[in-house]
Motif scaffolding. Structure first.
Motif, PDB file in Angstrom:
ATOM      1  N   CYS A  18       1.382  -1.037  -0.040  1.00  0.00           N
ATOM      2  CA  CYS A  18       0.045   0.179  -0.092  1.00  0.00           C
ATOM      3  C   CYS A  18       0.995   0.708  -0.319  1.00  0.00           C
ATOM      4  N   ILE A  19       0.754   1.971  -0.790  1.00  0.00           N
ATOM      5  CA  ILE A  19       0.984   3.320  -1.018  1.00  0.00           C
ATOM      6  C   ILE A  19       0.665   4.700  -0.265  1.00  0.00           C
ATOM      7  N   GLU A  20      -0.923   4.120   0.074  1.00  0.00           N
ATOM      8  CA  GLU A  20      -1.201   5.171   1.016  1.00  0.00           C
ATOM      9  C   GLU A  20      -1.544   6.842  -0.193  1.00  0.00           C
ATOM     10  N   CYS A  21      -2.194   6.252  -1.716  1.00  0.00           N
ATOM     11  CA  CYS A  21      -2.841   6.728  -2.317  1.00  0.00           C
ATOM     12  C   CYS A  21      -4.279   7.736  -1.310  1.00  0.00           C
ATOM     13  N   PHE A  22      -4.881   6.560  -0.769  1.00  0.00           N
ATOM     14  CA  PHE A  22      -6.108   6.929  -0.339  1.00  0.00           C
ATOM     15  C   PHE A  22      -7.237   6.878  -0.962  1.00  0.00           C
ATOM     16  N   LEU A  23      -7.052   6.669  -2.602  1.00  0.00           N
ATOM     17  CA  LEU A  23      -8.091   6.271  -3.368  1.00  0.00           C
ATOM     18  C   LEU A  23      -8.806   4.919  -3.020  1.00  0.00           C
ATOM     19  N   CYS A  24      -8.944   4.364  -2.304  1.00  0.00           N
ATOM     20  CA  CYS A  24      -9.349   3.399  -1.767  1.00  0.00           C
ATOM     21  C   CYS A  24     -10.257   3.926  -0.306  1.00  0.00           C
ATOM     22  N   GLN A  25      -9.878   5.133   0.107  1.00  0.00           N
ATOM     23  CA  GLN A  25     -10.801   5.596   0.915  1.00  0.00           C
ATOM     24  C   GLN A  25     -11.322   6.506   0.020  1.00  0.00           C
ATOM     25  N   ASN A  26     -10.927   7.313  -1.010  1.00  0.00           N
ATOM     26  CA  ASN A  26     -12.503   8.423  -1.914  1.00  0.00           C
ATOM     27  C   ASN A  26     -13.429   7.403  -2.571  1.00  0.00           C
TER      28      ASN A  26
END
Length: 334
Positions: free
Chosen positions: A143-151
């Motif tokens: 995980c690169i913590e782009c936070f696309l999944c969160q978005n």
């Protein structure tokens, strides 16, 4: 070099709008190249967060034609030459300026997630793990913590009130990784995920898996296994029957322990039954079933079988029409 049409969202927390631009595009360029050229030639004050330009830092997260993506990994060849490409900030998080959003929510949830708990009976430097355990959790460490999944998770995207009780898919894979870790000393990862992280809110639509640039199987390999383990412990009919059969003996033993440890301050239950010993030693976790070589049976977890159908449909074509996405936000009436 060709001239392409773009719509880029400009504004701040007070409001904004989509602005039309004509920008030169070279063959092989990505959307982030276009944004940089737009900054250099037309809009020097256009705000955009980026760092590595190699798909490893997760900084340039945004929505391109309605799809959450990394700008540095989205090639312009994905779109038709006569198409107008729309670039907007992540919709789940508050806008700071232009394409930059405030993702503080994710760092708050990261601090709330219990960290790895080292085993007390193993000295630092003596930790040993089987390779199969390393391989199992390695996927989640990509995980690169782009936070696309969160978005894209509609639990927080569509319902602002859920943010206090819901951590989101990025931190579900963190909880799953630690729960699978053979050296993690905490035994309440599943309970914490259920009670504190809001695991029950997730209805496994797989939107988070669909947009992950690292191709982590968030739903199949993390969320669903965690849900299954919570259900096994809390709702399995045989386990519940066993609890009912053994509950009287268990309460009697706990009552004796409480009277011995804290005779002056017993903690009776609301219904007046025997008190519970909150200081009793927790039952250690059951050992995993292993084969003759000491390997865990991970055929199901590591299989290459196809998961459920994509929420975008099997005949999806790019660019995706943002009005047809299942997490599309209609204009809200104020």
């Amino acid at each position: 070099m060709t001239v392409r049409q773009f719509k880029v969202w400009r504004g701040d927390s007070a409001g904004g709008q989509l602005v039309n631009y004509d920008v030169d595009v070279n063959e092989g360029e990505v959307v982030l190249d276009v944004i940089h050229r737009l900054q250099a030639t037309q809009e020097p004050d256009l705000a955009c967060r980026w760092n590595c330009k190699a798909g490893k830092c997760g900084s340039c997260s945004m929505e391109i034609d309605g799809m959450p993506r990394l700008a540095c990994m989205t090639r312009m060849s994905t779109f038709e030459e006569d198409e107008t490409v729309t670039i907007t900030p992540l919709r789940t998080f508050p806008v700071i300026r232009d394409l930059v959003t405030d993702v503080t929510f994710n760092y708050i949830k990261a601090r709330e997630t219990p960290a790895f708990a080292p085993p007390k009976d193993v000295a630092p430097g003596d930790y040993r793990m089987q390779q199969v355990d390393v391989d199992r959790s390695q996927e989640f460490r990509k995980c690169i913590e782009c936070f696309l999944c969160q978005n894209t998770c509609h639990v927080v995207r569509d319902h602002e009130d859920n943010k206090a009780a819901f951590s989101g898919p990025r931190f579900f894979i963190r909880a799953a990784e630690l729960d699978m870790h053979p050296l993690d000393a905490r035994t309440d990862r599943k309970e914490y995920a259920q009670k504190e992280q809001g695991l029950g809110y997730c209805n496994i639509t797989k939107c988070c898996t669909e947009v992950c640039p690292e191709h982590i199987k968030i739903t199949d390999n993390a969320i669903i296994p965690m849900k299954e383990r919570v259900v096994d412990r809390r709702y399995d009919p045989l386990v519940r029957l066993g609890r009912k059969i053994l509950r009287r003996d268990q309460l009697e033993q706990e009552a004796v322990a409480v009277t011995t440890l804290h005779p002056a301050h017993p903690t009776p239950q609301p219904d007046g039954t025997a008190p519970i010993n909150w200081h009793r030693e927790l039952t250690p976790p059951m050992g995993a079933d292993v084969d003759e070589k000491g390997h865990l049976p991970l055929n199901e977890l590591l299989s290459d079988r196809v998961g459920a159908n994509s929420p975008f449909g099997d005949d999806v074509e790019f660019p995706v029409d943002p009005t047809k996405l299942n997490y599309y936000h209609p204009e809200q009436k104020h």
